[in-house]
Design an enzyme around this catalytic site. Structure first.
Site, PDB file in Angstrom:
ATOM      1  N   LYS A 195       0.831  -1.217   0.000  1.00 16.83           N
ATOM      2  CA  LYS A 195       0.000   0.000   0.000  1.00 16.83           C
ATOM      3  C   LYS A 195       0.858   1.256   0.000  1.00 16.83           C
ATOM      4  O   LYS A 195       0.631   2.202  -0.761  1.00 16.83           O
ATOM      5  CB  LYS A 195      -0.942  -0.015   1.220  1.00 16.83           C
ATOM      6  N   CYS A 249      -3.020  11.097   1.343  1.00 20.94           N
ATOM      7  CA  CYS A 249      -2.215   9.908   1.036  1.00 20.94           C
ATOM      8  C   CYS A 249      -0.851  10.241   0.419  1.00 20.94           C
ATOM      9  O   CYS A 249       0.177   9.969   1.030  1.00 20.94           O
ATOM     10  CB  CYS A 249      -3.004   9.004   0.085  1.00 20.94           C
TER      11      CYS A 249
HETATM   12  N1  LIG Z   1      -8.956   9.700   2.007  1.00 26.13           N
HETATM   13  C1  LIG Z   1      -8.416   8.919   1.095  1.00 26.13           C
HETATM   14  O1  LIG Z   1      -8.471   9.216  -0.089  1.00 26.13           O
HETATM   15  C2  LIG Z   1      -7.747   7.616   1.457  1.00 26.13           C
HETATM   16  C3  LIG Z   1      -7.533   6.651   0.457  1.00 26.13           C
HETATM   17  C4  LIG Z   1      -6.952   5.430   0.809  1.00 26.13           C
HETATM   18  C5  LIG Z   1      -6.576   5.212   2.136  1.00 26.13           C
HETATM   19  N2  LIG Z   1      -6.772   6.176   3.090  1.00 26.13           N
HETATM   20  C6  LIG Z   1      -6.380   5.886   4.472  1.00 26.13           C
HETATM   21  O2  LIG Z   1      -7.548   5.594   5.225  1.00 26.13           O
HETATM   22  C7  LIG Z   1      -7.379   6.017   6.576  1.00 26.13           C
HETATM   23  C8  LIG Z   1      -8.526   6.914   6.977  1.00 26.13           C
HETATM   24  O3  LIG Z   1      -8.467   8.086   6.179  1.00 26.13           O
HETATM   25  P1  LIG Z   1      -9.724   9.031   6.010  1.00 26.13           P
HETATM   26  O4  LIG Z   1      -9.403   9.906   4.843  1.00 26.13           O
HETATM   27  O5  LIG Z   1     -10.983   8.258   6.011  1.00 26.13           O
HETATM   28  O6  LIG Z   1      -9.629   9.872   7.381  1.00 26.13           O
HETATM   29  P2  LIG Z   1     -10.734  10.866   7.956  1.00 26.13           P
HETATM   30  O7  LIG Z   1      -9.993  11.855   8.781  1.00 26.13           O
HETATM   31  O8  LIG Z   1     -11.618  11.338   6.850  1.00 26.13           O
HETATM   32  O9  LIG Z   1     -11.628   9.936   8.902  1.00 26.13           O
HETATM   33  C9  LIG Z   1     -11.179   9.332  10.048  1.00 26.13           C
HETATM   34  C10 LIG Z   1     -12.328   9.273  11.054  1.00 26.13           C
HETATM   35  O10 LIG Z   1     -11.893   8.512  12.167  1.00 26.13           O
HETATM   36  C11 LIG Z   1     -12.455   9.073  13.343  1.00 26.13           C
HETATM   37  N3  LIG Z   1     -11.665   8.583  14.476  1.00 26.13           N
HETATM   38  C12 LIG Z   1     -10.354   8.800  14.756  1.00 26.13           C
HETATM   39  N4  LIG Z   1      -9.980   8.085  15.836  1.00 26.13           N
HETATM   40  C13 LIG Z   1     -11.073   7.415  16.259  1.00 26.13           C
HETATM   41  C14 LIG Z   1     -11.322   6.508  17.310  1.00 26.13           C
HETATM   42  N5  LIG Z   1     -10.362   6.141  18.172  1.00 26.13           N
HETATM   43  N6  LIG Z   1     -12.567   6.010  17.442  1.00 26.13           N
HETATM   44  C15 LIG Z   1     -13.553   6.360  16.593  1.00 26.13           C
HETATM   45  N7  LIG Z   1     -13.384   7.199  15.561  1.00 26.13           N
HETATM   46  C16 LIG Z   1     -12.149   7.721  15.393  1.00 26.13           C
HETATM   47  C17 LIG Z   1     -12.385  10.567  13.094  1.00 26.13           C
HETATM   48  O11 LIG Z   1     -13.323  11.270  13.914  1.00 26.13           O
HETATM   49  C18 LIG Z   1     -12.731  10.649  11.598  1.00 26.13           C
HETATM   50  O12 LIG Z   1     -14.121  10.846  11.387  1.00 26.13           O
HETATM   51  C19 LIG Z   1      -6.008   6.698   6.647  1.00 26.13           C
HETATM   52  O13 LIG Z   1      -5.046   5.776   7.068  1.00 26.13           O
HETATM   53  C20 LIG Z   1      -5.744   7.052   5.186  1.00 26.13           C
HETATM   54  O14 LIG Z   1      -4.372   7.141   4.901  1.00 26.13           O
HETATM   55  C21 LIG Z   1      -7.376   7.354   2.792  1.00 26.13           C
END
Ligand SMILES: NC(=O)c1ccc[n+]([C@@H]2O[C@H](COP(=O)([O-])OP(=O)(O)OC[C@H]3O[C@@H](n4cnc5c(N)ncnc54)[C@H](O)[C@@H]3O)[C@@H](O)[C@H]2O)c1
Length: 396
Positions: A195, A249
């Site tokens: 990844k 990312c």
């Molecule tokens: N956004 C993208 O395009 C993308 C694509 C592929 C992978 N990712 C990966 O996916 C993961 C999540 O990214 P995202 O963009 O969804 O993040 P985000 O910030 O949009 O969402 C994360 C959510 O997790 C919640 N959260 C954090 N800690 C918590 C806990 N202990 N308990 C409950 N809720 C909690 C936050 O309130 C938030 O709503 C990251 O590792 C990111 O690198 C993101």
């Protein structure tokens, strides 16, 4: 039942997808406002097809809460930032979420980490949390791209890393409820590494295109035309240069490798620096264009676009925000996808924004702009995104 932890850009569509394909799902997020919004029947960000998927998931019985639930399968999708000094992953959100899961889950539960993590993170930070409890750990990183998330969730291939191949196959079956792509089952560290390498590959290739843009500008040559011709070679596929790299990312994940393996990553380090310098290059070009066109006041320069890419409302690490942070001049700013009040001098009315912008800098190629080309007549335009095809504009 599956408890999806973290309902952001990745967790929410994943939870909705599972629920709309017959899986019992509870979505948990510690952000109360977010959970209340979802419980009012509203989505929390805009994305093609998300509303429809949300309606299907509600019909499928999905529930949203701030509580963790005791169940057999968890999917953890919380942020994974990096430490700006050491460049290493900051696993605090993953650790926090897993600790809470462990305090409530039964023996033999499966904890799937969907968050992107650096290779070795699960062994180093997650496994020790389990103590003596019998837990199955899995890593199922996500590949979807904002702007096309719903389609890609269904059609991308994906990777599942597990200690126990039988558990890997069980989780593969779960994702197969909605995923039509190939699903490879491997070990956890391989899944972690693949990844991060996928995003690093993108970052390095974007950096190459950005370096070419600088080189061609120095030489007074058209980088678009050069890339177009080079890409006619059957084994060459150069990406497009741009004003910088944003999102959660590509400007983040490659740093994990630099932080953990500094002596083995000179190319990645340099690529990340090249991408990070692009907002400064754009600023220098703006200054030169102002001089060339007799514009002395930054308030006569309009930055179009605040998001990190076109047609999404995600502003994280966006090149425009990077530029404004480093060069807080009195630019006018407009973005049709972002409500007002985010930055200084942000116009909410496009006509008003255009009126102020003798020099218009296209920082994001939203579809909106392409429908307004007649209104742009007479403007000096610097298009950093190659969005306005066939128009007489300055390009990066
Ligand atoms: N956004 C993208 O395009 C993308 C694509 C592929 C992978 N990712 C990966 O996916 C993961 C999540 O990214 P995202 O963009 O969804 O993040 P985000 O910030 O949009 O969402 C994360 C959510 O997790 C919640 N959260 C954090 N800690 C918590 C806990 N202990 N308990 C409950 N809720 C909690 C936050 O309130 C938030 O709503 C990251 O590792 C990111 O690198 C993101």
């Amino acid at each position: 039942m599956v408890n999806v932890i973290g309902l952001g850009y990745i967790g929410l569509p994943t939870a909705l997808m599972l629920a709309s394909h017959g899986v019992e799902v509870v979505g948990t997020d510690y952000n109360e406002t977010l959970v209340q919004t979802l419980n009012r029947g509203q989505t929390t960000f805009s994305e093609d097809g998300l509303e429809q998927l949300f309606a299907q998931a509600l019909a499928g019985g999905i529930r949203f809460t701030t509580e963790y639930r005791s169940t057999e399968v968890y999917i953890v999708s919380v942020p994974t930032p990096y430490d700006k000094d050491s460049k290493r992953i900051d696993p605090c959100y993953v650790v926090g979420a897993v600790e809470k899961v462990l305090s409530i889950c039964p023996e033999n539960a499966v904890i799937v980490i969907e968050s992107t993590v650096s290779p070795g993170t699960i062994d180093r930070y997650v496994r020790p949390l389990c103590g003596g409890k019998k837990i199955h750990l899995v890593h199922a990183p996500e590949r979807i791209i904002p702007g096309n998330m719903v389609y890609e969730l269904e059609h991308n291939s994906r990777t599942i890393g597990a200690d126990d191949p039988a558990i890997g196959l069980r989780i593969k079956e779960l994702y197969s409820s909605f995923c039509k792509g190939d699903i490879v089952v491997t070990d956890i560290k391989t899944a972690e590494m693949t990844k991060v390498i996928e995003n690093t590959y993108r970052a390095v290739n974007i950096a190459f295109a950005n370096e070419l843009a600088k080189l061609c500008h120095y030489e007074g040559m058209n980088v678009d035309e050069i890339i177009r011709i080079c890409n006619m070679h059957p084994r060459v596929n150069i990406l497009s240069p741009g004003p910088g790299v944003g999102g959660h990312c590509i400007p983040v994940d490659p740093w994990f490798l630099v932080g953990d393996y500094p002596q083995h990553t000179p190319l990645i380090t340099q690529s990340m620096k090249i991408n990070e310098e692009m907002p400064d290059f754009v600023f220098e070009r703006i200054c030169k264009l102002m001089e060339a066109h007799g514009i002395s006041d930054f308030s006569e320069v309009g930055l179009y676009g605040l998001t990190y890419k076109e047609d999404v409302d995600d502003i994280r690490e966006s090149p425009t925000l990077q530029l404004l942070e480093r060069h807080p001049e009195a630019f006018h700013v407009y973005d049709p996808m972002v409500c007002g009040g985010l930055v200084a001098n942000q116009d909410t009315d496009f006509a008003n924004f255009l009126q102020h912008s003798r020099l218009l800098v296209v920082m994001v190629g939203h579809s909106h702009l392409k429908t307004c080309t007649e209104e742009l007549e007479g403007k000096v335009i610097f298009d950093t995104r190659h969005a306005l095809k066939g128009m007489d504009v300055y390009r990066i």
